[in-house]
Design a protein around this motif. Structure first.
Motif: not given
Lengths: 417, 417, 417, 417
Positions: A92-95, A124-128, A132-135, A363-369
């Motif tokens: 969590a912290e790093i990501a 955080a991933a949704a906000a990113a 345009g930042v992918r996770s 956004d790629p899959e699998p997502s953080f969601a």
């Protein structure tokens, strides 16, 4: 465009260099040699805490630079994507730091050790994503060609309405009660045992293949060997073969069994264990629908068994598809029919797909969601197991919706040479 | 002793002549030709309700006489053993009457449709046993040589402490939603669906192999196709292919999933289903202990996979034992190594063992008490499924103890020629 | 028509009561219980040389009478069909005598020990056929449902033009060099070794499946253990475990390898051996055509692997057909899907087909002419092996053509009760 | 020693960049990341004839420089080892030139298209060896861990005296008669067909596993489809689907069958074919000895089946060893147990072993002499096939003996940085 400067590049910084770090390094090093890529990864820097081991890993795996502080790695201007290969408690912290710094993130599974951490990461991933930042979370088995083919068959309706999912992930590395109490057997470090380590994979795969999230579970878990020799003692193993080594309590599950339901009506059974003697890496999935079935075993990863229930009964049967044909998923990058792939190839496929997603601004899959959803299932499993196997719904808050990136190409960190 | 009169004989009367009746007839006809027996069965009489079909069955299967009333069959002086092959709802009445009349009983599984009936039967069997009258329930799969070998390996400690049991019984005969609403899909006649029909087998086998009864379960059940064409309509199937046939509700489960625990610490998962497309008769059992594992699939009934976890890792692996060697259970009666047996052979083994038990004046296994225990597990499964998968103990009243028969030979109905 | 007198009967007399005698007895006893037959066999008499063993065999297998002279058996008026289960060296004399006496004949394989004997037998069979007397050689594996299905698929063109046949029959019962010098290892009694015993089966099957006779062969044979303990000595085996037992020469092959060609263009490889450690009864056949392939292994006799080469490559693969469906060959007599058959069932199918052929007044297959053809292949194999593997044509005199029986029902020995 | 300069390096120059070139590039790129090496390869230069394709291949596979003339590549001072990935007809010229220039050589199989060329190459290799220059032929399948384990078991005596070898290499890529007449189907370019392409592999493997060279063979070969569309025509395939494309003669075999003998007494059968529909890459080898057996199929390359014939029969059987344990050959470089390898890993193992041999100043295996021996077997096969399958001895001139290198380290071209 000449041979040295054919495509844009992206700088990768990786945190962690143990088992997963080796597998990811292989993928970064290999992907552009095997596949046509719109963006070519550059192995910019590796981070880790121990200087000597870090340098050795970087030398061996061909990382161009090193940092002993992951925050420094994130801050590097030549790092545009952060690949997290550390234990789950640090994800969590790093990501979140990386995403907030505008770096794309590939994070190993499980996404986190708790639902709360996973929720923060998904947010955080949704906000990113809006910037345009992918996770992406590293459930790499989705990229096994046989399982990608299985998903394709299901999506095409070749299995019809799904009835049954039976998923097992069986290993045997702690059958011996004298196997020491490593950190993976301690809750404070590992979160859970076979459940989080192996169960996370089969939950993700089942949901991926079915195309739906689980709605509820009933579970039991068990720890067969409740005390084990402390690792310090076990390092002088010969000396303590008389069983007098100091012992400590195992605080995670050795095995977890659970059932579940999908919204479309399918029912599922799951088993994750580290004490199935003789099963080394038996991730087995069978799915039955009213028009067909598939069966898979990771110990034979190049094969998919497929039964077409619409065939004449006289010639129907599970056919063993050798998933090495040119029209099978990911095979365009590899060898002629019948020339099998291995475990490491799935990691290559993972970063291939990530490069395409970044290039295409999606956004790629699998997502953080998706990773969060798996975490919720694991939490429901533990809740049920602690409550007499009572049926436990899996909460499904609407996953954060992806907002189309402001630019169509997600180019924030794509460097055109 | 001459060739015509070599051993004592016992008169068998059978009730029912459908699928199970055919299998049992084969067994009675064949057993003395294949095995050395202390008592030779004589196929004395067959009972059934429909005269024409009964006569045809008796002619075909070589029964010497017929009765349209099972009470008359029990009363026959040339019938010393009653073999019950009728639907489960009739078992209790026939079996208790036969036992009270002093006739040995072989009763098809499941022992009964309810725990109450099964309790009455077990009590009758216990009382009869005290008079030297034997009873046995037809869980014939125990007599599959591969499973008898598995039991032997477990009893010898080759698997060590047992950790896992995973048992599945997968069939697919009602995948098609237009398959008609036969009696097996109606609760009032069948008691339950896949649970009682298939689940009973794997519960019995798991308990037999482990050597312990289950102590509790958690379950879910499902009926995927909730209405089906009425059989009358479906008999004119061509005419109603437009789906306009009258339909009725399916009142039993299509599938049941459950987990369980054994007193010795092993945990278990079970699945019984009739909608696993492509699986025809996949009764699969795997058991893992801390010294070894076994795996079995009834679709390959002549094989047992065995892993010896004490071997050197470089040459360890599941070995495929072809269970056709002279020193394998029951093989002394059959063919040379590698010449496989079929489904029907297990019924021959069942009556072979019954003949020996009667001769030796001891109760055969599985007993009615064993059948009652299975019934209790099934009832606990249904209770759990109806209560949100809540953990449900299986009550284990001490099974009626066998009292040594007054005579050592159980000779009440053994007729010395 | 009452239950005792439903159909015409035919009296069977069997010569020999060892392994094959047991298997044939089972078939005669069982066939009318499993299948609808136009003629019902009656087990009239058994012949053998040793009185005590003969009586015991007759009692055990339910033969009604006995004769110590096979000529007396042939002469019995209640014997209309003679079933020959003796060693190959005696086949010609018995079979010809029976045919000349107007009795139908079922003769175990190989048809004879020499081509000359086989020619005489085929001639006698052709002559008998003209008088409505039938003969059949017992290549029972043709009646394995999976192989009958394979033949059906090939005949339907599902494999297209055939390219390859690879046939192996691997056993391991004489791996141990201390296994004694039984008669099967002596040329004067057995004719040949693995070649005649196992090779005959795969030659017949290959020709049956392809639908053509082999036109030539190239071969090598080998005897690995050239001396073995004499059986007399070995009967006191414990005493001579020091290897001092008298030994004698093994005069037959332990193994035979050969290649062959079919007129339609397919090429074939064959292997028969008794020293393939771990292979118990591995009769394996693969056939590749330009539209599909099949693969079979007798150790898994209920399965046929079938590859349809016309399918889309993404979902093509060898499918494992469980040959237990109602529309599979011979399955109408047995159990529901997935309930496997064993070795002995093929003998039941053999006599079922024989009963139909007799009833319909036509010659059954495989005929004595087919048996002769196999014998010619074996002779060519031995000739090639003795001549530096030189290519050796298989002579194919036109087999005696069947003349339509004078009566349409072949009723010479069908007794209407 | 720092991370950039940890070990000596060796400059590699590769000729050819098609299928084999890709596989070899992967190996050179990966080997030092997976294994501890005494010498680290540097991908110095790539040679090929077509400039554009050459540059693209070098860019994709990370070769530092390019040459359109292989002689220039050999002459480069930064090239110390020449890796030959061109068609067989060019091997001799390139390899001999490289060896004479003092460069180590890795040459793809088959070593050459004729025995004469192979003899010249083996002589050159022997001469070079005396100067400390090493050569190796690329029979990469020897480095499949399962086959290396099989060799270890045989060398340890676990199979006892060997009796049988059955080796098959079955593919299906030219089943379709409309598949075009590519160069591999023309004798002038390819030397032979399935024989040289696939048969060479199984001959090498059989000799490697047995530990002996074949002494003689008997063979037949076949070309089922004797004319095929010319490739030029087939490049406009849609236009000529009416079969009117110009056709040319196929001048190599589609399939080859042969038998053979080993000096120790084992007999062998071989089959190589490209028309076994449904078999994609089925390199299958079984070996039976009097103490055990092994079986392998390249389509399941992570598995070795092993039967220990000294075990008690009740628990004996072929065990499926998952060859992914730390104590299995080559596994120290890879992943945890059960995580399989693929086709490309064997090439990594090949260059790993080559680096060690160069470092240790010894000739690696398989040597050019080994490649020559395989060529002699193939020539004997063709001779026998052309002469009515007549037994044909394989000549075995004593292979050139390795002379110990003058320096112990074979350091001629090892550059210490």
């Amino acid at each position: 465009m000449d041979s040295q400067h054919g495509s844009p590049t992206i700088g990768v910084g990786m945190v962690g260099y143990a088992f997963m770090g080796r597998a990811h390094s292989h993928a970064w090093r290999t992907v552009a040699c095997a596949f046509d890529l719109p963006i070519r990864p550059v192995m910019a820097a590796l981070a880790g805490r121990e200087r000597a081991a870090l340098d050795e890993a970087a030398r061996r795996q061909l990382w161009a630079a090193t940092d002993t502080d992951w925050r420094a790695l994130i801050a590097r201007p030549d790092v545009h994507l952060v690949d997290i290969c550390t234990p789950g408690s640090t994800h969590a912290e790093i990501a979140i730091a990386a995403l907030e710094a505008g770096k794309h993130v590939l994070c190993e599974k499980p996404l986190a050790n708790t639902v709360e951490e996973a929720e923060a990461m998904a947010a955080a991933a949704a906000a990113a994503s809006r910037r345009g930042v992918r996770s992406m979370v590293g459930f790499s088995y989705r990229r096994t060609p046989a399982l990608a083919l299985a998903r394709r068959l299901i999506a095409e309706g070749r299995l019809g309405n799904l009835r049954h999912v039976r998923a097992q992930y069986l290993q045997d590395w702690i059958v011996d009660p004298e196997y020491p109490l490593v950190w993976r057997l301690q809750r404070e470090h590992a979160g859970s045992g076979a459940l989080g380590d192996l169960g996370a994979h089969i939950v993700d795969l089942a949901q991926y293949l079915v195309g739906e999230p689980l709605t509820g579970v009933s579970a039991l878990t068990e720890t067969f060997v409740r005390e084990r020799p402390l690792p310090a003692a076990s390092s002088g193993l010969a000396a303590v073969a008389d069983g007098t080594a100091p012992r400590g309590p195992v605080t995670v599950d050795d095995a977890a069994l659970f059932t579940g339901r999908f919204p479309g009506g399918a029912i599922a059974s799951f088993e994750a264990t580290r004490v199935a003697a003789g099963r080394k890496n038996a991730l087995r999935i069978e799915i039955n629908g009213d028009r067909g079935s598939i069966a898979f075993d990771l110990e034979r990863l190049n094969e998919l068994d497929f039964h077409d229930h619409t065939e004449a009964s006289a010639t129907a049967g599970f056919r063993r598809i050798l998933v090495t044909e040119p029209d099978h998923p990911y095979l365009e990058g590899w060898w002629p029919p019948g020339h099998g792939l291995g475990y490491d190839h799935t990691f290559v496929h993972q970063v291939r797909d990530l490069m395409h997603a970044i290039d295409e601004g999606r956004d790629p899959e699998p997502s953080f969601a998706d990773g969060l959803q798996v975490q919720r299932v694991l939490a429901a499993v533990e809740h049920s197991a602690a409550n007499g196997s009572a049926w436990t719904p899996v909460t499904h808050e609407e996953p954060p919706r992806q907002v189309p990136p402001r630019s169509g190409t997600g180019d924030a960190f794509v460097v055109v040479p």
